[in-house]
Design a protein around this motif. Structure first.
Motif, PDB file in Angstrom:
ATOM      1  N   ARG A 624      39.917  55.009  38.295  1.00  0.00           N
ATOM      2  CA  ARG A 624      39.766  54.819  36.857  1.00  0.00           C
ATOM      3  C   ARG A 624      40.552  53.614  36.346  1.00  0.00           C
ATOM      4  NH1 ARG A 624      39.722  60.431  33.588  1.00  0.00           N
ATOM      5  NH2 ARG A 624      39.077  58.938  31.984  1.00  0.00           N
ATOM      6  N   SER A 625      41.683  53.334  36.953  1.00  0.00           N
ATOM      7  CA  SER A 625      42.442  52.156  36.519  1.00  0.00           C
ATOM      8  C   SER A 625      41.651  50.884  36.751  1.00  0.00           C
ATOM      9  CB  SER A 625      43.782  52.089  37.255  1.00  0.00           C
ATOM     10  OG  SER A 625      44.608  53.160  36.901  1.00  0.00           O
ATOM     11  N   PHE A 626      40.919  50.809  37.862  1.00  0.00           N
ATOM     12  CA  PHE A 626      40.106  49.641  38.158  1.00  0.00           C
ATOM     13  C   PHE A 626      38.950  49.534  37.163  1.00  0.00           C
ATOM     14  CE2 PHE A 626      37.059  47.004  40.422  1.00  0.00           C
ATOM     15  CZ  PHE A 626      37.859  46.044  41.011  1.00  0.00           C
ATOM     16  N   VAL A 627      38.330  50.669  36.827  1.00  0.00           N
ATOM     17  CA  VAL A 627      37.246  50.669  35.842  1.00  0.00           C
ATOM     18  C   VAL A 627      37.742  50.160  34.493  1.00  0.00           C
ATOM     19  CG1 VAL A 627      35.675  52.146  34.524  1.00  0.00           C
ATOM     20  CG2 VAL A 627      35.939  52.496  36.984  1.00  0.00           C
ATOM     21  N   ASP A 628      38.949  50.573  34.107  1.00  0.00           N
ATOM     22  CA  ASP A 628      39.478  50.209  32.798  1.00  0.00           C
ATOM     23  C   ASP A 628      40.200  48.864  32.779  1.00  0.00           C
ATOM     24  OD1 ASP A 628      38.491  52.488  31.717  1.00  0.00           O
ATOM     25  OD2 ASP A 628      40.378  53.578  31.685  1.00  0.00           O
ATOM     26  N   ALA A 629      40.270  48.191  33.916  1.00  0.00           N
ATOM     27  CA  ALA A 629      41.026  46.937  33.980  1.00  0.00           C
ATOM     28  C   ALA A 629      40.363  45.809  33.214  1.00  0.00           C
ATOM     29  CB  ALA A 629      41.228  46.521  35.445  1.00  0.00           C
ATOM     30  N   ASP A 630      39.102  45.987  32.793  1.00  0.00           N
ATOM     31  CA  ASP A 630      38.421  44.917  32.045  1.00  0.00           C
ATOM     32  C   ASP A 630      38.282  45.236  30.565  1.00  0.00           C
ATOM     33  OD1 ASP A 630      36.528  46.908  32.125  1.00  0.00           O
ATOM     34  OD2 ASP A 630      34.848  45.586  32.617  1.00  0.00           O
ATOM     35  N   LEU A 631      38.952  46.281  30.089  1.00  0.00           N
ATOM     36  CA  LEU A 631      38.822  46.649  28.690  1.00  0.00           C
ATOM     37  C   LEU A 631      39.394  45.554  27.782  1.00  0.00           C
ATOM     38  CD1 LEU A 631      39.795  50.437  28.661  1.00  0.00           C
ATOM     39  CD2 LEU A 631      37.514  49.419  28.719  1.00  0.00           C
ATOM     40  N   GLY A 632      38.717  45.325  26.665  1.00  0.00           N
ATOM     41  CA  GLY A 632      39.226  44.374  25.683  1.00  0.00           C
ATOM     42  C   GLY A 632      39.435  42.990  26.260  1.00  0.00           C
ATOM     43  N   ARG A 633      40.658  42.487  26.151  1.00  0.00           N
ATOM     44  CA  ARG A 633      40.973  41.152  26.643  1.00  0.00           C
ATOM     45  C   ARG A 633      41.010  41.091  28.164  1.00  0.00           C
ATOM     46  NH1 ARG A 633      42.009  38.047  22.368  1.00  0.00           N
ATOM     47  NH2 ARG A 633      42.424  36.297  23.769  1.00  0.00           N
ATOM     48  N   GLY A 634      40.954  42.244  28.819  1.00  0.00           N
ATOM     49  CA  GLY A 634      40.818  42.247  30.273  1.00  0.00           C
ATOM     50  C   GLY A 634      39.517  41.635  30.736  1.00  0.00           C
ATOM     51  N   ARG A 635      38.559  41.459  29.819  1.00  0.00           N
ATOM     52  CA  ARG A 635      37.291  40.819  30.172  1.00  0.00           C
ATOM     53  C   ARG A 635      37.519  39.389  30.659  1.00  0.00           C
ATOM     54  NH1 ARG A 635      34.076  43.989  30.971  1.00  0.00           N
ATOM     55  NH2 ARG A 635      34.661  45.012  29.034  1.00  0.00           N
ATOM     56  N   PHE A 636      38.510  38.711  30.119  1.00  0.00           N
ATOM     57  CA  PHE A 636      38.792  37.344  30.586  1.00  0.00           C
ATOM     58  C   PHE A 636      39.208  37.351  32.050  1.00  0.00           C
ATOM     59  CE2 PHE A 636      39.675  37.063  25.951  1.00  0.00           C
ATOM     60  CZ  PHE A 636      38.717  36.107  25.632  1.00  0.00           C
ATOM     61  N   ALA A 637      39.958  38.365  32.459  1.00  0.00           N
ATOM     62  CA  ALA A 637      40.339  38.477  33.871  1.00  0.00           C
ATOM     63  C   ALA A 637      39.118  38.754  34.740  1.00  0.00           C
ATOM     64  CB  ALA A 637      41.388  39.580  34.044  1.00  0.00           C
ATOM     65  N   ALA A 638      38.153  39.518  34.215  1.00  0.00           N
ATOM     66  CA  ALA A 638      36.918  39.766  34.976  1.00  0.00           C
ATOM     67  C   ALA A 638      36.157  38.455  35.190  1.00  0.00           C
ATOM     68  CB  ALA A 638      36.055  40.788  34.252  1.00  0.00           C
ATOM     69  N   LEU A 639      36.173  37.577  34.193  1.00  0.00           N
ATOM     70  CA  LEU A 639      35.532  36.270  34.361  1.00  0.00           C
ATOM     71  C   LEU A 639      36.266  35.438  35.407  1.00  0.00           C
ATOM     72  CD1 LEU A 639      34.788  35.461  30.612  1.00  0.00           C
ATOM     73  CD2 LEU A 639      33.132  36.066  32.377  1.00  0.00           C
ATOM     74  N   ASP A 640      37.582  35.545  35.450  1.00  0.00           N
ATOM     75  CA  ASP A 640      38.338  34.872  36.503  1.00  0.00           C
ATOM     76  C   ASP A 640      38.013  35.460  37.872  1.00  0.00           C
ATOM     77  OD1 ASP A 640      39.592  33.168  34.728  1.00  0.00           O
ATOM     78  OD2 ASP A 640      41.360  34.461  34.490  1.00  0.00           O
ATOM     79  N   ASP A 641      37.736  36.787  37.912  1.00  0.00           N
ATOM     80  CA  ASP A 641      37.383  37.417  39.187  1.00  0.00           C
ATOM     81  C   ASP A 641      36.145  36.774  39.799  1.00  0.00           C
ATOM     82  OD1 ASP A 641      39.480  39.170  38.901  1.00  0.00           O
ATOM     83  OD2 ASP A 641      38.247  40.891  38.307  1.00  0.00           O
ATOM     84  N   VAL A 642      35.176  36.387  38.962  1.00  0.00           N
ATOM     85  CA  VAL A 642      33.962  35.755  39.488  1.00  0.00           C
ATOM     86  C   VAL A 642      34.326  34.467  40.232  1.00  0.00           C
ATOM     87  CG1 VAL A 642      31.742  34.733  38.885  1.00  0.00           C
ATOM     88  CG2 VAL A 642      32.548  36.760  37.652  1.00  0.00           C
ATOM     89  N   ALA A 643      35.181  33.668  39.639  1.00  0.00           N
ATOM     90  CA  ALA A 643      35.611  32.429  40.307  1.00  0.00           C
ATOM     91  C   ALA A 643      36.417  32.727  41.555  1.00  0.00           C
ATOM     92  CB  ALA A 643      36.413  31.568  39.331  1.00  0.00           C
ATOM     93  N   ASP A 644      37.293  33.738  41.503  1.00  0.00           N
ATOM     94  CA  ASP A 644      38.116  34.071  42.660  1.00  0.00           C
ATOM     95  C   ASP A 644      37.266  34.601  43.813  1.00  0.00           C
ATOM     96  OD1 ASP A 644      40.282  33.314  41.140  1.00  0.00           O
ATOM     97  OD2 ASP A 644      40.813  35.365  40.560  1.00  0.00           O
ATOM     98  N   CYS A 645      36.251  35.413  43.507  1.00  0.00           N
ATOM     99  CA  CYS A 645      35.356  35.911  44.566  1.00  0.00           C
ATOM    100  C   CYS A 645      34.540  34.774  45.160  1.00  0.00           C
ATOM    101  CB  CYS A 645      34.433  36.985  43.989  1.00  0.00           C
ATOM    102  SG  CYS A 645      35.244  38.557  43.615  1.00  0.00           S
ATOM    103  N   THR A 646      34.130  33.840  44.323  1.00  0.00           N
ATOM    104  CA  THR A 646      33.385  32.684  44.824  1.00  0.00           C
ATOM    105  C   THR A 646      34.255  31.850  45.766  1.00  0.00           C
ATOM    106  OG1 THR A 646      32.113  32.634  42.763  1.00  0.00           O
ATOM    107  CG2 THR A 646      32.058  30.663  44.144  1.00  0.00           C
ATOM    108  N   ALA A 647      35.517  31.652  45.390  1.00  0.00           N
ATOM    109  CA  ALA A 647      36.430  30.908  46.258  1.00  0.00           C
ATOM    110  C   ALA A 647      36.639  31.626  47.585  1.00  0.00           C
ATOM    111  CB  ALA A 647      37.766  30.704  45.545  1.00  0.00           C
ATOM    112  N   HIS A 648      36.700  32.942  47.538  1.00  0.00           N
ATOM    113  CA  HIS A 648      36.880  33.714  48.774  1.00  0.00           C
ATOM    114  C   HIS A 648      35.659  33.570  49.685  1.00  0.00           C
ATOM    115  CE1 HIS A 648      38.799  36.899  51.157  1.00  0.00           C
ATOM    116  NE2 HIS A 648      37.566  37.345  51.375  1.00  0.00           N
ATOM    117  N   ALA A 649      34.465  33.543  49.084  1.00  0.00           N
ATOM    118  CA  ALA A 649      33.256  33.383  49.891  1.00  0.00           C
ATOM    119  C   ALA A 649      33.241  32.035  50.598  1.00  0.00           C
ATOM    120  CB  ALA A 649      32.021  33.527  49.005  1.00  0.00           C
ATOM    121  N   VAL A 650      33.890  31.044  50.001  1.00  0.00           N
ATOM    122  CA  VAL A 650      33.971  29.722  50.629  1.00  0.00           C
ATOM    123  C   VAL A 650      35.059  29.685  51.692  1.00  0.00           C
ATOM    124  CG1 VAL A 650      34.514  27.290  50.215  1.00  0.00           C
ATOM    125  CG2 VAL A 650      33.035  28.539  48.607  1.00  0.00           C
ATOM    126  N   LEU A 651      36.233  30.242  51.392  1.00  0.00           N
ATOM    127  CA  LEU A 651      37.369  30.151  52.302  1.00  0.00           C
ATOM    128  C   LEU A 651      37.276  31.151  53.451  1.00  0.00           C
ATOM    129  CD1 LEU A 651      40.225  29.749  49.661  1.00  0.00           C
ATOM    130  CD2 LEU A 651      39.123  27.961  51.041  1.00  0.00           C
TER     131      LEU A 651
END
Length: 805
Positions: A624-651
């Motif tokens: 549940r903590s992971f589900v709620d990690a994007d609440l409110g301003r946590g959405r900006f961190a979710a957008l950063d996650d997209v970039a971080d996952c993309t970097a991981h797919a490259v590295l």
């Protein structure tokens, strides 16, 4: 939408005020409708416990029963100050669909899902798309032929065979849109009829059957028309033939103990069949449900609502749950109603009808509610997990309640409580739990003795059977503290989407990375056997290019949060050869990427493009903590996650950093729009499917039930207006550099078509190449084979053109 324009009216009786409070306020949108007037009713959220073969997003209950009503000009309240009557659904006979029939076009690579067994366990009703659209079929578990029971063009979404074997209830989506209706048909195809949701603009979905099969529960948006009038003077609908007609009472041919009268409706329900009356608590007219919800805390993340009650956003409308007699002998009985609601489903009724188990609340804040029907008292409220809507059941004697719940914990477990004679829990105990894994499916056999549990282990299913009768078997592992034997079922494929009790056997709906969805049964209770009418594994895709089995990747976000995902390698490439890669983002946000065969992925992989499908914060399956990690301003961190996952797919993988694309559907479509403007130099192109581009216009146009859940996840459209503006891709549209391809269903009312149109228009105005594909006769999910095929090929063509150029 529904083509039947007949207004469903049945008199002008009114119900009593169940709370016995003088001057109780009638909630907006509830009351006795004028003759000839129709109400506009918003549809429900898609069942999520099943997914068609071609979907990119799992059908969990997240998407099943959330529907509400929008009435622009509600009727006035009664002058007596009592709560006005809710409108009962009315039956509409349809032409018979009897006899074995074949679909006009048979698909070899078809999917079968959502099984429901007859009382003998030898025949199954199920959904199959072999005719190009999900339809209702029946067939023997161990042979052929199969029979098409409804050859209409409207996609089927839920199926339930009555416990007495006389009826099969199912829901359809008229026109492929988001509104649904409930129908019934005989197993031979006769007596087909609409039970609820026939009025234009209305919506309805299935609940459970009464245990003797005499009636089925349905949830409808209210009102749909005036209620059924009282019985004529001197008549009694609970006569010697029973409330549901000759030989069809609740307790037919059995002694169900106190509360019943000669095998008919329970004593406290007698007389209510003639009048549609409110059995549940009064509809909520304040800013939210008044029943308490325990505050839950996981580590430092608050779960649940402050103040001990579920807060309301003011977006939802009324939902009501009825007990409906398919034979039409008795008038519908209103079990419960809620105002400002996102969800209401009847999950179980006790065998004597004295208790009802309800599931209510928006995503992320679900609750189980036990209602005592004799006096309309709520005896228990407990938070339950998202996902499958069938959250639990009563024991056969209604002296215990079993729930799939994540109350006060990170992951969902099996909880049980003994109930006192008044239906109140005496204390809760944990029957089964897994460290780091959610209990996502729970089913008890009809005798109530054996529990079937499906655990989500990092996206893959593990099926466990708890059988107290085999607790002494040497081959079974005792489950600590339960007195039950635990045994595991070896699955031929990775994911279980549904478990159905088939008398002494079980039926499982399975999906996997190398097969279409299919139905398997367990003749010996241990070894799954494929039903002969489900697609063979070798027919999953055309010959010559087998499906790709994904491998797990474990990225880490820039703030240290562990992430997960599945990497699909295009066939024919050397292990270390750099390849163009599509980052595919699921919807929800609470969905989870699962290792199942997706024809869209197969099409993209066939063009020589890799796929990485990550679970960014906000996804389910990781607590549940992971589900709620994007609440409110946590959405900006979710957008950063997209970039971080993309970097991981490259590295960590073979993705070529110069040839990257982003793609997603629903919430994943929002992330696609957002990623293109938050990370404009990272992706060469993007494909957004049914995505939100401006959260302000999204809230203006979406369904009220969607708005309730979305306000909890993203922010309130009034109080958090500035936050929503910051999160909206349209706010940063000037940063867009990459060409974008948008796809949308014309009947989508969850995320309106306007969201794609305005982004594409703005991109073109700025000189950025952009195209929009609008699919006809589709809603938020694409259900028709020709449209799914068009979508896959158009998306793959776009990606191939932009990544290989």
């Amino acid at each position: 939408m529904a083509s039947n324009t007949r207004n469903l009216t049945a008199g002008d009786a009114t119900a009593r005020n169940p709370a016995a409070e003088p001057g109780a306020e009638r909630p907006p949108g509830v009351g006795t409708a004028d003759a000839g007037r129709s109400a506009t009713v918003r549809p429900e959220e898609r069942p999520t416990d099943e997914r068609p073969a071609e979907h990119t997003e799992e059908w969990t209950e997240e998407h099943t029963e959330e529907r509400t009503d929008r009435t622009d000009d509600p009727p006035p309240a009664g002058s007596d100050g009592l709560t006005a009557a809710f409108a009962a659904p009315a039956r509409i006979p349809l032409p018979d669909a009897s006899g074995p029939r074949d679909a006009p076009t048979r698909l070899i690579a078809h999917g079968c899902w959502y099984p429901s067994a007859d009382p003998s366990g030898t025949r199954l009703a199920f959904i199959c798309d072999r005719g190009g659209v999900p339809q209702l079929w029946t067939g023997p578990a161990d042979g052929e032929p199969v029979r098409l029971l409804d050859d209409g063009p409207d996609p089927v979404r839920e199926v339930s065979w009555s416990p007495d074997g006389r009826w099969i209830a199912y829901t359809t989506a008229p026109g492929g849109g988001e509104h649904t209706r409930v129908l019934c048909v005989r197993p031979d195809g006769g007596d087909r009829q609409i039970l609820a949701g026939a009025e234009p603009g209305s919506s309805a979905y299935l609940g459970c059957w009464a245990h003797d099969g005499s009636a089925v529960t349905v949830t409808v948006a209210v009102p749909t028309g005036p209620p059924v009038p009282p019985s004529p003077s001197g008549s009694d609908t609970t006569s010697d033939d029973g409330a549901f007609g000759p030989g069809r009472g609740f307790g037919r041919d059995r002694d169900l103990g106190p509360g019943f009268s000669d095998g008919r409706l329970p004593d406290h329900w007698r007389g209510r069949a003639g009048e549609t009356e409110l059995l549940g608590p009064a509809p909520h007219t304040d800013r939210g449900p008044a029943l308490p919800s325990p505050a839950v805390t996981v580590e430092t993340t608050p779960i649940g609502a402050p103040g001990g009650t579920l807060p309301a956003t003011g977006f939802g409308d009324g939902l009501s749950a009825y007990l409906v007699d398919p034979d039409g002998v008795a008038a519908p009985v209103l079990i419960a109603a809620v105002q400002d609601a996102a969800t209401l489903r009847v999950c179980d009724l006790s065998r004597d009808g004295s208790l009802a188990l309800l599931r209510r609340g928006p995503r992320g804040r679900r609750e189980a509610v036990v209602l005592r029907t004799a006096d309309d008292v709520t005896t228990c409220v407990l938070p339950v997990a998202d996902g499958d809507p069938w959250i639990g059941s009563f024991s056969p004697r209604a002296d215990a309640l079993r729930l799939r719940s994540n109350a006060h914990r990170e992951f969902a477990v099996l909880l049980t409580a003994e109930l006192d004679p008044d239906g109140r829990p005496l204390g809760w105990s944990t029957v089964a739990a897994r460290e780091g894994s959610d209990l996502e499916l729970l089913r008890y056999t009809r005798d109530g003795a054996t529990a079937v549990l499906a655990w989500n282990v990092r996206g893959m299913s593990d099926v466990e059977i708890l059988d107290p009768q085999k607790a002494t078997d040497t081959d079974a592992r005792p489950e600590e503290g339960t007195g039950s034997a635990s045994r595991h079922i070896s699955l031929p494929h990775e994911v279980v989407t549904r478990v159905a009790d088939a008398n002494s056997r079980l039926a499982l709906a399975l999906s996997g990375s190398r097969r279409r969805p299919g139905i398997w049964w367990l003749p010996d209770g241990a070894t799954p056997v494929r039903t002969p009418w489900s697609s063979r594994d070798e027919d999953a895709v055309p010959p010559g290019r087998p499906p790709v089995r994904p491998v797990p990747l474990r990225p880490t976000a820039r703030d240290g949060l562990p992430l997960n995902g599945w990497y699909y390698r295009a066939p024919g490439r050397a292990p270390g050869e750099p390849a163009p890669c599509v980052i595919h983002l699921h919807g929800g946000p609470e969905d989870q990427e699962r290792p199942v065969l997706d024809p869209l992925y197969h099409e993209i992989l066939g063009r020589g493009l890799d796929i990485f499908a990550p679970d960014v914060r906000g996804s389910s399956g990781y607590g549940r903590s992971f589900v709620d990690a994007d609440l409110g301003r946590g959405r900006f961190a979710a957008l950063d996650d997209v970039a971080d996952c993309t970097a991981h797919a490259v590295l960590a993988g073979p993705a070529d950093p110069s040839r990257l694309a982003v793609m997603g559907r629903s919430y994943g479509g929002y992330l696609t729009f957002a990623s293109l403007v938050w990370h404009p130099d990272l992706f060469r192109t993007g494909v957004a499917v049914c995505g939100m581009s401006d959260l302000a216009t999204f809230f203006e146009g979406t369904e009220p039930w969607i708005a309730q859940s979305a306000a909890h996840k993203y922010g309130h459209p009034e109080r958090d207006r500035e936050l929503l503006r910051e999160l909206s891709p349209m706010t940063r549209i000037d940063a867009l550099r990459a060409p974008v391809f948008a796809v949308h269903g014309e009947h989508d009312t969850n995320v309106p078509l306007r969201e794609s149109e305005q982004f594409v228009r703005a991109a073109r105005e700025r000189g950025v190449p952009a195209e929009l594909l609008t699919l006809r006769e589709e809603g938020h999910d694409f259900l028709r084979a020709d449209n799914r095929r068009l979508f896959r090929r158009a998306a793959a063509d776009w990606l191939q053109r932009h990544l290989n150029s």
